[in-house]
Design a protein around this motif. Structure first.
Motif, PDB file in Angstrom:
ATOM      1  N   UNK A   1      26.123  20.817 -12.490  1.00 13.88           N
ATOM      2  CA  UNK A   1      26.643  20.387 -11.424  1.00 13.88           C
ATOM      3  C   UNK A   1      25.672  19.610 -10.517  1.00 13.88           C
ATOM      4  N   UNK A   2      24.390  20.322 -10.364  1.00 12.09           N
ATOM      5  CA  UNK A   2      23.337  19.445  -9.741  1.00 12.09           C
ATOM      6  C   UNK A   2      22.982  18.176 -10.088  1.00 12.09           C
ATOM      7  N   UNK A   3      22.740  18.214 -11.570  1.00 12.57           N
ATOM      8  CA  UNK A   3      22.385  17.035 -12.314  1.00 12.57           C
ATOM      9  C   UNK A   3      23.441  16.009 -12.261  1.00 12.57           C
TER      10      UNK A   3
ATOM     11  N   UNK B   1      33.763  16.678  -6.673  1.00  8.95           N
ATOM     12  CA  UNK B   1      33.950  16.575  -8.029  1.00  8.95           C
ATOM     13  C   UNK B   1      32.984  17.848  -8.715  1.00  8.95           C
ATOM     14  N   UNK B   2      31.574  17.637  -8.012  1.00 11.73           N
ATOM     15  CA  UNK B   2      30.589  18.786  -8.705  1.00 11.73           C
ATOM     16  C   UNK B   2      30.851  19.945  -8.294  1.00 11.73           C
ATOM     17  N   UNK B   3      31.593  20.431  -7.116  1.00 16.80           N
ATOM     18  CA  UNK B   3      31.877  21.869  -6.738  1.00 16.80           C
ATOM     19  C   UNK B   3      33.126  22.145  -7.813  1.00 16.80           C
ATOM     20  N   UNK B   4      34.021  21.387  -8.276  1.00 18.61           N
ATOM     21  CA  UNK B   4      35.089  21.600  -8.961  1.00 18.61           C
ATOM     22  C   UNK B   4      34.353  22.068 -10.541  1.00 18.61           C
ATOM     23  N   UNK B   5      33.625  20.987 -11.007  1.00 17.55           N
ATOM     24  CA  UNK B   5      33.069  21.530 -12.109  1.00 17.55           C
ATOM     25  C   UNK B   5      32.022  22.630 -12.152  1.00 17.55           C
ATOM     26  N   UNK B   6      31.359  22.883 -11.314  1.00 15.27           N
ATOM     27  CA  UNK B   6      30.511  24.333 -11.183  1.00 15.27           C
ATOM     28  C   UNK B   6      31.308  25.479 -11.068  1.00 15.27           C
ATOM     29  N   UNK B   7      32.491  25.400 -10.438  1.00 12.44           N
ATOM     30  CA  UNK B   7      33.368  26.508 -10.394  1.00 12.44           C
ATOM     31  C   UNK B   7      34.127  26.791 -11.847  1.00 12.44           C
ATOM     32  N   UNK B   8      34.717  25.445 -12.373  1.00 12.04           N
ATOM     33  CA  UNK B   8      35.102  25.625 -13.630  1.00 12.04           C
ATOM     34  C   UNK B   8      34.311  26.062 -14.673  1.00 12.04           C
ATOM     35  N   UNK B   9      32.961  25.679 -14.714  1.00 15.91           N
ATOM     36  CA  UNK B   9      32.098  26.024 -15.816  1.00 15.91           C
ATOM     37  C   UNK B   9      31.639  27.484 -15.766  1.00 15.91           C
ATOM     38  N   UNK B  10      31.443  28.031 -14.433  1.00 18.97           N
ATOM     39  CA  UNK B  10      30.922  29.321 -13.970  1.00 18.97           C
ATOM     40  C   UNK B  10      31.915  30.250 -14.294  1.00 18.97           C
TER      41      UNK B  10
END
Length: 603
Positions: free
Chosen positions: A89-91, A131-140
């Motif tokens: 997410x950070x990258x 966008x990154x918050x969603x992907x972080x939540x989704x992946x984690x």
């Protein structure tokens, strides 16, 4: 959702993190799914031992040890995958932010004429963060859970087709009901974002011009306007949230009924002997595992919708048309850096039947401009405010394309010359010194690599700036604050002159830099300008009659057309604009002062 997948596709260099998250999610799901089987086996052993039908404590201890191993493995894998998700997410945020900034640097000036700075910044923060918050939540969290749910459905099918059928029905039904709700939710979200963008844009303007706000005592008005937008956003959120949670209550009620039927089937079939107690416990655990994503679906959908809205805004900016021949565009193409065969003879600058209008309007700001400027010549543009003086130099720098006609520099049409090569031929000193936060050194050397202290000192001395730089404790390394706020107007202008001297471009544009300065500062800056203009082809947007009188030629503009061209002496004897200004300069009447102001002329 396609736009989020599109974003992931544009960041293909993160594939190893994507792969790690997928493998980790599968492993997490496997450890989570094995636990109910171990618990089921342990339950059957306990029931058997209580009923005197066999089983040992050793078996139970081995099963408990198996649970410990699975639990520890699950914890390690969850945190490892979480680490990869955070890193991804950070990258991804870094990649998207760089691409957004790169895109902004490639856009033409016309784009910035229609957008507030604060709005651009607000859009960057909101869209990329969502966008990154969603992907972080989704992946984690949610991705491992989805794999678990799929496995639960397969296992349930083995034990009871009816259970599997009910579980299969739940998810598409819930998603369908949520999609119906989302249409109205998105409308409210876009309306809220408009208020946030306007408020953010105004916020940036006010902070950047705080002295104006304070001098006109408009703090209350600015705070009220800012607060009104957030109050409107709060009102929209109230409607949006009330509707969403009302619908969510109905969705959950439907789900509760479905799960009631599922649990009832498990209990009844166990009582009828279809399942052992251990299997019943296992199925209950599996069903609860399947229930978790559904109960958390509202949060997922909410986060997903924000990400979708953010990705739409992101791609809207990314879809804007780039400035032709932008330096970054050439870098991306991988093509060899172009060269230009500049013509050495005159004219250095030429306008050939040039007309121009902003945007889609049919009204032209400039009409049929024909003008040639020779090497070393100083030409001043004079005309009413809004008469096209600044537009002419904007066309020369290719900040805007001419609507018709041709603008040439050194015999080359600016339309065909790469922007980087064209603008390296032109030095600019703006009326409002445009400095950046940082040091004096960084501002004078802006855009120029490997500048020595000797070169800096020479430029500063010629710009008459060394006198105040040498008195500063840190000299060239003095921090000047945002937009040079720690310096006086005269000091800022002398730095901008030094910057233009260091660039050493053969063509110079002066949006007369002394018009807003006091007499002492004006003399210091004018001395630097005289040094700067020496030997250069100079175009001046004139604001002082004293400057106009020293140029080689004056070009007067009336209603977007050239009215007169001639030397100061020639135009002083006509009945044109320059002669009128000369007649007005000694007048003290209010009406005459107003006429001078109309031509942007200061005494």
């Amino acid at each position: 959702m396609r736009s989020i997948v599109r974003i992931l596709g544009t960041a293909r260099e993160l594939w190893h993190l994507y792969l790690g998250i997928i493998v980790g999610a599968v492993a997490i799901a496997a450890t989570a799914l094995l636990m109910p089987f171990v618990i089921a086996r342990a339950t059957d052993v306990v029931v058997s031992m209580v009923g005197g039908k066999g089983g040992t404590v050793t078996t139970l201890l081995w099963l408990a040890g198996g649970l410990l191993v699975l639990s520890l493995a699950n914890s390690v894998l969850t945190n490892l995958t979480g680490y990869w998700g955070d890193l991804m997410a950070t990258r991804l945020r870094a990649i998207l932010s760089r691409r957004y900034f790169r895109k902004l640097l490639k856009l033409p000036q016309r784009y910035y004429d229609n957008e507030l700075t604060g709005t651009i910044i607000s859009r960057l923060n909101r869209s990329i963060t969502s966008i990154t918050d969603f992907l972080q939540m989704f992946s984690n969290n949610f991705f491992p859970m989805l794999i678990t749910v799929f496995a639960v459905l397969v296992i349930s099918l083995v034990y009871s087709p009816w259970l599997a059928l009910l579980l299969i029905i739940i998810y598409p039904t819930f998603v369908w009901l949520t999609a119906l709700t989302s249409k109205r939710w998105q409308v409210w979200e876009h309306q809220k974002n408009e208020h946030y963008d306007i408020a953010g844009g105004r916020f940036a303007e006010v902070i950047g011009q705080m002295r104006v706000v304070k001098s006109f005592v408009t703090e209350r008005d600015e705070l009220k306007k800012f607060g009104d937008h957030y109050n409107d956003a709060v009102g929209l959120t109230g409607e949006q949230s009330a509707y969403w949670h009302k619908m969510d209550t109905l969705r959950r009620a439907v789900l509760d009924v479905v799960f009631f039927v599922i649990f009832a089937i498990i209990f009844v079939q166990t009582a009828q002997g279809a399942f052992s107690i251990g299997v019943m416990v296992m199925l209950i655990q599996l069903v609860n595992m399947a229930k978790q994503p559904v109960t958390g679906m509202s949060y997922l959908v909410d986060t997903t919708q924000r990400a979708i809205a953010g990705s739409h805004e992101y791609f809207k900016v990314m879809g804007e048309i780039d400035e032709p021949n932008n330096p970054l565009e050439l870098d991306e193409s991988g093509a060899a850096q172009p060269t230009v065969e500049w013509r050495e003879d005159d004219p250095v600058v030429a306008f050939d039947d040039v007309s121009f209008g902003y945007g889609d309007t049919t009204e032209l700001v400039l009409n049929d401009i024909n003008l040639a400027i020779d090497r070393g010549e100083r030409v001043a543009f004079v005309g009413e405010s809004g008469g096209g003086k600044t537009t002419l130099v904007n066309l020369l720098m290719k900040l805007y394309p001419a609507t018709s006609g041709t603008v040439e520099v050194h015999g080359q049409s600016v339309r065909d010359v790469p922007s980087e090569l064209l603008r390296r031929e032109i030095g600019v000193v703006f009326q409002d010194a445009s400095l950046f936060s940082g040091t004096i050194r960084e501002n004078i050397a802006y855009g120029i690599d490997d500048v020595t202290d000797e070169q800096l000192e020479t430029a500063a001395r010629r710009a008459n700036a060394m006198s105040f730089i040498s008195r500063l404790k840190d000299g060239f390394d003095t921090e000047i604050g945002e937009r040079g706020i720690k310096l006086s107007g005269g000091q800022k202008q002398r730095l901008s002159v030094a910057r233009a001297l260091l660039k050493d471009a053969p063509i110079l544009i002066l949006d007369e830099a002394t018009s807003s300065l006091d007499t002492k500062s004006e003399r210091a800056v004018q001395a630097g300008l005289d040094e700067l203009m020496e030997g250069r082809t100079t175009v001046i947007i004139a604001h002082r009659l004293s400057t106009i009188s020293t140029v080689d030629r004056i070009v007067t503009l009336r209603e977007g057309r050239i009215d007169e061209i001639g030397t100061p002496a020639e135009l002083a004897t006509t009945d044109g604009i320059y002669a009128e200004l000369l007649a007005l300069q000694g007048s003290t009447s209010r009406a005459d002062k107003a006429k001078l102001a109309r031509y942007d002329i200061v005494r």
